[in-house]
Design a protein around this motif. Sequence first.
Motif, PDB file in Angstrom:
ATOM      1  N   PHE A 227       0.737  -1.251  -0.019  1.00  0.00           N
ATOM      2  CA  PHE A 227      -0.062  -0.232   0.039  1.00  0.00           C
ATOM      3  C   PHE A 227       0.833   1.373  -0.015  1.00  0.00           C
ATOM      4  CE2 PHE A 227      -2.446  -3.148   2.434  1.00  0.00           C
ATOM      5  CZ  PHE A 227      -3.485  -3.274   1.648  1.00  0.00           C
ATOM      6  N   ASN A 228       2.287   1.125  -0.255  1.00  0.00           N
ATOM      7  CA  ASN A 228       3.121   2.198  -0.091  1.00  0.00           C
ATOM      8  C   ASN A 228       3.068   3.051  -1.439  1.00  0.00           C
ATOM      9  OD1 ASN A 228       5.059   3.843   0.447  1.00  0.00           O
ATOM     10  ND2 ASN A 228       6.519   2.269   1.181  1.00  0.00           N
ATOM     11  N   PRO A 229       2.914   4.158  -1.390  1.00  0.00           N
ATOM     12  CA  PRO A 229       2.768   5.156  -2.559  1.00  0.00           C
ATOM     13  C   PRO A 229       4.368   5.150  -3.095  1.00  0.00           C
ATOM     14  CG  PRO A 229       2.003   6.199  -0.848  1.00  0.00           C
ATOM     15  CD  PRO A 229       2.137   4.799  -0.062  1.00  0.00           C
ATOM     16  N   ALA A 230       5.436   4.885  -2.179  1.00  0.00           N
ATOM     17  CA  ALA A 230       6.650   5.243  -2.636  1.00  0.00           C
ATOM     18  C   ALA A 230       7.362   3.981  -3.705  1.00  0.00           C
ATOM     19  CB  ALA A 230       7.581   5.084  -1.260  1.00  0.00           C
ATOM     20  N   VAL A 231       6.686   2.861  -3.495  1.00  0.00           N
ATOM     21  CA  VAL A 231       6.904   1.907  -5.018  1.00  0.00           C
ATOM     22  C   VAL A 231       5.783   1.928  -5.747  1.00  0.00           C
ATOM     23  CG1 VAL A 231       8.441   0.703  -3.188  1.00  0.00           C
ATOM     24  CG2 VAL A 231       5.834   0.105  -3.346  1.00  0.00           C
ATOM     25  N   GLY A 232       4.607   2.911  -5.811  1.00  0.00           N
ATOM     26  CA  GLY A 232       3.640   2.632  -6.487  1.00  0.00           C
ATOM     27  C   GLY A 232       2.470   2.356  -6.115  1.00  0.00           C
ATOM     28  N   GLY A 233       2.543   1.869  -4.900  1.00  0.00           N
ATOM     29  CA  GLY A 233       1.334   1.034  -4.184  1.00  0.00           C
ATOM     30  C   GLY A 233       0.174   2.192  -4.052  1.00  0.00           C
ATOM     31  N   ASP A 234      -1.194   1.516  -3.713  1.00  0.00           N
ATOM     32  CA  ASP A 234      -2.042   2.638  -3.383  1.00  0.00           C
ATOM     33  C   ASP A 234      -2.827   2.389  -1.993  1.00  0.00           C
ATOM     34  OD1 ASP A 234      -4.474   3.902  -3.777  1.00  0.00           O
ATOM     35  OD2 ASP A 234      -5.593   2.553  -4.991  1.00  0.00           O
ATOM     36  N   PRO A 235      -2.515   3.573  -1.334  1.00  0.00           N
ATOM     37  CA  PRO A 235      -3.110   3.594  -0.019  1.00  0.00           C
ATOM     38  C   PRO A 235      -4.579   3.495   0.229  1.00  0.00           C
ATOM     39  CG  PRO A 235      -2.142   5.881  -0.593  1.00  0.00           C
ATOM     40  CD  PRO A 235      -1.657   4.831  -1.913  1.00  0.00           C
ATOM     41  N   VAL A 236      -5.332   3.789  -1.053  1.00  0.00           N
ATOM     42  CA  VAL A 236      -6.732   3.910  -0.995  1.00  0.00           C
ATOM     43  C   VAL A 236      -7.184   2.383  -1.129  1.00  0.00           C
ATOM     44  CG1 VAL A 236      -8.752   4.867  -1.940  1.00  0.00           C
ATOM     45  CG2 VAL A 236      -6.978   6.308  -1.965  1.00  0.00           C
ATOM     46  N   LEU A 237      -6.475   1.463  -1.785  1.00  0.00           N
ATOM     47  CA  LEU A 237      -6.802   0.115  -1.883  1.00  0.00           C
ATOM     48  C   LEU A 237      -7.203  -0.431  -0.731  1.00  0.00           C
ATOM     49  CD1 LEU A 237      -7.189  -2.588  -3.417  1.00  0.00           C
ATOM     50  CD2 LEU A 237      -4.575  -2.940  -3.327  1.00  0.00           C
ATOM     51  N   PHE A 238      -6.193  -0.152   0.457  1.00  0.00           N
ATOM     52  CA  PHE A 238      -6.512  -0.617   1.828  1.00  0.00           C
ATOM     53  C   PHE A 238      -7.833  -0.189   2.324  1.00  0.00           C
ATOM     54  CE2 PHE A 238      -6.903   0.375   6.212  1.00  0.00           C
ATOM     55  CZ  PHE A 238      -6.591  -0.755   6.977  1.00  0.00           C
TER      56      PHE A 238
ATOM     57  N   LEU C 140      12.779  -7.105   3.783  1.00  0.00           N
ATOM     58  CA  LEU C 140      13.640  -7.568   4.796  1.00  0.00           C
ATOM     59  C   LEU C 140      14.915  -6.826   4.886  1.00  0.00           C
ATOM     60  CD1 LEU C 140      13.113 -11.617   4.287  1.00  0.00           C
ATOM     61  CD2 LEU C 140      12.291  -9.997   6.235  1.00  0.00           C
ATOM     62  N   GLY C 141      15.069  -5.774   4.391  1.00  0.00           N
ATOM     63  CA  GLY C 141      16.118  -4.966   4.162  1.00  0.00           C
ATOM     64  C   GLY C 141      17.202  -5.562   3.202  1.00  0.00           C
ATOM     65  N   LEU C 142      16.788  -6.473   2.367  1.00  0.00           N
ATOM     66  CA  LEU C 142      17.651  -7.066   1.238  1.00  0.00           C
ATOM     67  C   LEU C 142      17.664  -6.003   0.118  1.00  0.00           C
ATOM     68  CD1 LEU C 142      16.128 -11.009   1.621  1.00  0.00           C
ATOM     69  CD2 LEU C 142      18.574 -10.161   2.430  1.00  0.00           C
ATOM     70  N   PRO C 143      18.872  -6.399  -0.467  1.00  0.00           N
ATOM     71  CA  PRO C 143      18.855  -5.555  -1.790  1.00  0.00           C
ATOM     72  C   PRO C 143      17.955  -6.094  -2.804  1.00  0.00           C
ATOM     73  CG  PRO C 143      20.895  -6.824  -1.762  1.00  0.00           C
ATOM     74  CD  PRO C 143      20.020  -7.019  -0.325  1.00  0.00           C
ATOM     75  N   PHE C 144      17.055  -5.188  -3.419  1.00  0.00           N
ATOM     76  CA  PHE C 144      16.124  -5.533  -4.396  1.00  0.00           C
ATOM     77  C   PHE C 144      16.773  -5.279  -5.889  1.00  0.00           C
ATOM     78  CE2 PHE C 144      12.431  -5.227  -7.203  1.00  0.00           C
ATOM     79  CZ  PHE C 144      11.896  -6.383  -7.023  1.00  0.00           C
ATOM     80  N   ARG C 145      16.911  -6.218  -6.821  1.00  0.00           N
ATOM     81  CA  ARG C 145      17.636  -6.043  -7.928  1.00  0.00           C
ATOM     82  C   ARG C 145      16.486  -6.069  -9.031  1.00  0.00           C
ATOM     83  NH1 ARG C 145      21.960  -8.694  -5.225  1.00  0.00           N
ATOM     84  NH2 ARG C 145      21.374 -10.501  -6.353  1.00  0.00           N
ATOM     85  N   PHE C 146      16.510  -5.126 -10.143  1.00  0.00           N
ATOM     86  CA  PHE C 146      15.530  -5.225 -10.866  1.00  0.00           C
ATOM     87  C   PHE C 146      15.589  -4.007 -11.928  1.00  0.00           C
ATOM     88  CE2 PHE C 146      11.560  -6.262 -13.292  1.00  0.00           C
ATOM     89  CZ  PHE C 146      11.373  -7.577 -13.107  1.00  0.00           C
ATOM     90  N   GLU C 147      15.423  -4.502 -13.293  1.00  0.00           N
ATOM     91  CA  GLU C 147      15.701  -3.438 -14.079  1.00  0.00           C
ATOM     92  C   GLU C 147      15.076  -2.093 -13.810  1.00  0.00           C
ATOM     93  OE1 GLU C 147      13.634  -4.112 -17.980  1.00  0.00           O
ATOM     94  OE2 GLU C 147      13.874  -6.308 -17.001  1.00  0.00           O
ATOM     95  N   GLU C 148      15.609  -1.033 -13.976  1.00  0.00           N
ATOM     96  CA  GLU C 148      15.244   0.383 -13.504  1.00  0.00           C
ATOM     97  C   GLU C 148      14.107   0.821 -13.770  1.00  0.00           C
ATOM     98  OE1 GLU C 148      15.079   4.347 -12.191  1.00  0.00           O
ATOM     99  OE2 GLU C 148      16.499   2.739 -11.758  1.00  0.00           O
ATOM    100  N   GLU C 149      13.354   0.322 -15.196  1.00  0.00           N
ATOM    101  CA  GLU C 149      12.300   0.615 -15.802  1.00  0.00           C
ATOM    102  C   GLU C 149      11.199   0.375 -14.821  1.00  0.00           C
ATOM    103  OE1 GLU C 149      12.346  -0.664 -19.622  1.00  0.00           O
ATOM    104  OE2 GLU C 149      10.156  -0.030 -20.103  1.00  0.00           O
ATOM    105  N   TYR C 150      11.234  -0.859 -14.081  1.00  0.00           N
ATOM    106  CA  TYR C 150       9.993  -1.467 -13.441  1.00  0.00           C
ATOM    107  C   TYR C 150      10.534  -1.645 -11.819  1.00  0.00           C
ATOM    108  CZ  TYR C 150       8.645  -2.530 -18.163  1.00  0.00           C
ATOM    109  OH  TYR C 150       8.319  -2.426 -19.602  1.00  0.00           O
ATOM    110  N   TYR C 151      11.374  -1.001 -11.602  1.00  0.00           N
ATOM    111  CA  TYR C 151      12.107  -1.090 -10.234  1.00  0.00           C
ATOM    112  C   TYR C 151      10.920  -1.017  -9.257  1.00  0.00           C
ATOM    113  CZ  TYR C 151      15.177  -1.051  -6.233  1.00  0.00           C
ATOM    114  OH  TYR C 151      15.893  -1.554  -5.175  1.00  0.00           O
ATOM    115  N   ARG C 152       9.953   0.007  -9.133  1.00  0.00           N
ATOM    116  CA  ARG C 152       9.232   0.039  -8.288  1.00  0.00           C
ATOM    117  C   ARG C 152       7.903  -1.062  -8.156  1.00  0.00           C
ATOM    118  NH1 ARG C 152      11.157   4.673  -5.822  1.00  0.00           N
ATOM    119  NH2 ARG C 152      12.190   5.516  -7.595  1.00  0.00           N
ATOM    120  N   PRO C 153       7.079  -0.988  -9.318  1.00  0.00           N
ATOM    121  CA  PRO C 153       5.958  -1.888  -9.551  1.00  0.00           C
ATOM    122  C   PRO C 153       6.421  -3.337  -9.489  1.00  0.00           C
ATOM    123  CG  PRO C 153       6.335  -0.632 -11.507  1.00  0.00           C
ATOM    124  CD  PRO C 153       7.206  -0.124 -10.553  1.00  0.00           C
ATOM    125  N   ALA C 154       7.568  -3.805  -9.700  1.00  0.00           N
ATOM    126  CA  ALA C 154       8.240  -4.965  -9.629  1.00  0.00           C
ATOM    127  C   ALA C 154       8.234  -5.393  -8.341  1.00  0.00           C
ATOM    128  CB  ALA C 154       9.648  -5.219 -10.389  1.00  0.00           C
TER     129      ALA C 154
END
Lengths: 533, 338, 231
Positions: A227-238, C140-154
Amino acid sequence: MPTNTYLNAATTLKSWLLTRDHKRIALMYIAGITFFFGIGGFFAALIRLELVTPAGDLLTDETYNKVFTMHGVMMVFFVLIPLIPASLGNFLLPLMLGTKDVAFPKLNLLSFYVYLFGSLFTLYAIVAGGLDTGWTFYTPFSTVASTSAVVPAALGIFINGFSSILTGLNFMVTIHKMRAPGLTWFRLPLFVWALYATSLIQVLGTPVVAITIVLVAAERIFGFGLFNPAVGGDPVLFQHLFWFYSHPAVYIMILPAMGVVSEVIAGMARKQIFGYSFVAFSSLGIAIVGFLVWGHHMFVAGQSIYSALVFSVLTFIVAIPSAVKVFNWTATMYKGSISWQTPMIYVAGFIGLFAIGGLTGLFLAAMGLDIHVTDTYFIVAHFHYVMVGGAIMGYMAGIHYWWPKITGRMYNEFLGKVSAAIVFIGFNLTFFPQFIAGYAGMPRRYHAYADAYQVWNVLSSAGASILAVGFTMPLLYLAWSLKNGEIAGDNPWGAVGLEWNTTSPPPTENFHTQPIVTWDAYEYPTPVEGHVV
Amino acid sequence: MRSGTVFFPEVASTMAARVDQLYLFLVGLTAFFTILIFTMFVVFMVKYRRREPNSIGARIHGGMILEVTWSVIPLLIVLGLFVWSAQIFFAFARPPAETLNVYAVGKQWMWKFQHMDGQREINELHVPVGRSVKMIMTSEDVLHDLFFPAFRVKADVIPGRYTHMWFEATKAGTYPLYCAEYCGTKHSGMIGQVVVMEPDDYQAWLTAGAQEGSLASAGEKLFQDLACNTCHRPDAQGRGPVLHNIYGKTVALQSGENVVVDEAYIRESILRPAAKVSAGFQPTMPSFQGLVSEEGVMELIEYVKSLQGPTANQAVRPTTSGPAPNENTPSQAPPTRN
Amino acid sequence: MSNGAAVAHDAHAHHPALAHHFESLDAQKEASVLGMWLFLVTEILFFGGALTAYMIYRTWYPDAFAVASSEIAILPGAINTAVLILSSLTMALAVHAAQTGERGKILVFIAITMVLGAAFLGIKAYEYHEKYVEGHIPGLGLPFRFEEEYYRPAQIFFSIYFVLTGLHALHMIIGLGIMTWMLVLTRKGVITPEYYAPIEISGLYWHFVDIVWIFLFPLLYLIGRHVHHVG
């Protein structure tokens, strides 16, 4: 008093702690619920004390936030949701069905211990730093910002959810499979219909809030970003997932109270409920439509105006079955033989308060008006009218109505009436001013507020002290009656219903002979002979 | 500060009276039905009180006509209420075409406002009487909710996206503004005031506070500091799309979909450029998440919105959807009225 | 008391598994089976909540989800699918053996079911380890590796992956516990052709957990694999 009762069947501590008797389990629930009502009430008292003055001078802001959060968590999850089903429901369902127990007695006991374990877990959260998210746990505050004990509290609620699910499941199977010979669906007391509708919500809704809590916990424990907007999650989904359960949860609280009111009115007026099938089906209608209205909690949360329209119209429509019930109860009174004993006084209070609680719901269904009043004290007043004025008044009516059946003794009738009147007056004084403060713009969950709202807050706090007296009195005179009350007899009200056909208190196996039902619910023979039907 | 009567907040917007009318109607409806039902209930309790200990009630099972009546009449009432309230909601949801835009950023625990001409305010908002003001809002941390009781309007402020609301103030004065969505320790301290001014006073206030340059000019500077202009060139030779005249247009994406270039899309393209790439371009743009604040994003958006008119470096003209500006403005950047 | 009820009660009064509040073992079994079905309905809604989150984010980030899911090796997932389908078969055979009262067969089939369940968990553990090695654990504080383009939604995709498969694995572990209990009940001779409800409702649970996997496998591993990397 009968010699063979569920209370004296065995008296060791073990015989209580490991009992599978639904009646004893109900009593343990009543004890637990009363305990948590006391804790929740203590937090309420702190809130009302703080708000006597506009400045936040009694508690720090941090403490105040934890106090109102714990008030909400305790009252919603550990009082209101189990309130009637787990206590009166547990006690009465097998009696009303003419059977010896619920379908799964061991599971029933397990539900109680799960409830106890979950609630103690949440209590532990208070010691472990408190919880400051509000009972609604909105993300991303609960997941990334709050430094309080979110995980223990959430885990406690998660565990408690199993208790609710298992009770609902147990009741549904019991109603389907355990009815006495001749007891067809349309001969069932309306309390049973209400419990069935409630169970349906418990079974279908609770798992969704359970998974939602798991997702929040996963985000806090593992750092997942659901739900975290920092990674693109949606707080409203919660909010969608949360209210998908938590709005129907309101009906978990109120439907059983409506069932109690049907029973008490029928018993106290010695009359068949007007429009039995309309009252029965309105319970199911509320349960089903109630699942489709959760979005009205999010009219200002940026949802599309078209989904807002749909949620609004459905919310207006869900008001109809409630209105139908109220009209049918009133019509039942017509040409009744109405007793003015304590349960009836509580029911009269219920009618007045629930009417206001229900009708003010229309203010919130009205989107253009909801924009102004949502998140203000108007909401706080509204849901207290429904939850306290509705659910708790219904519970009080029920406890007083079935007390002679549960304990075999009568309480002091005069004190009962006085307490009902005090609760009614204290409640209105506490919460009616909050409607006005809310419309005048006072936001909820405020530790300090503008001077202009003080007059309403002082009235409200004054009312709360009266309300506290009103709720303490029954605790005392009911406890007193356990040893000293008059022996009640099997059927002190001269009511019909299978539960009145056995001794008070009932034997462990409920009935001395297996009842066979050949009559409709609330069918009074003319005239009542003596006090026994 | 004006806070209305003890029963009502000040009536200070075009919508406030409409909301109050619906409220008063519902108060009347609630009073009517509550009194009706409660009175009937108590009257029956008195009239049909038990006189003989063994008496029972009359045998009445129900009545279809009554059931239909008391189902259909409330249904008609609530459907009427639905239509009425939906009309008000639509008015709230659809701002007029010409609005004075103000950006708002909520953060624990303060409100930051940015005006087009560059004035920045904290916990205080100045707006003129008689003009529709549109708030474009986001949050830097958790949920907040900007609430103006005197205007009868509020909206959640959500991290990661823009939400909007609008109002037109009708009465000069100072009114409270609140955070209405619980946001942590000092939630009840996240309050402030909205100062509604007569148009002349407002112009004077604008002039006095505008030395920092307009939002768009701040955006232009940021645009260069972040070297956006190396790829987004006005001459179609850059590695990124030309931004002139792009605001309000519909552009094709690589995925084959189309998107309208609005504030939300520009914001997303700055923070998550790979999410919706324009057709014909490579996703080479880096994300600026963490490098540019929410206020910076708002400045960049206003800069992009200001790039209207003929494509030329000097042709930074204001958008003209609002009334023509006639006040003195800083010489560097023309004012933006949008 | 009704005479019919009394007679029915007496007829089965000796069976040790008959609870006092039921009239017959049949009625008791019907109640248990209905209870288990209702419980499975709650389970559907439980997983349904997480699947709703999956659906919404899949619509928001279709490319990122397609790319992220194609990062998961198909072979272990496919083997696990086969393992679970096979375990459902052996579970069904165990229920059949319980109906016919062949105690030896019940023990053998439940044991095979458990071995297959354990194999599933072993393969799952191997897959989790692979995710760890590849840097695909979004927390878990682990490094997440993914291509930059999809780093967040991945990260959202893998969060959902771990929540769903983790909850499913937890259900498998609970299932193994239930099966152990069934082995004990069978060995003690509690299970008879008259009273095999415990095996039957445990089987319902086991099949349900398998079916959840049958949904998870395509949703997490297969959908969108053909979509090559955009751009």
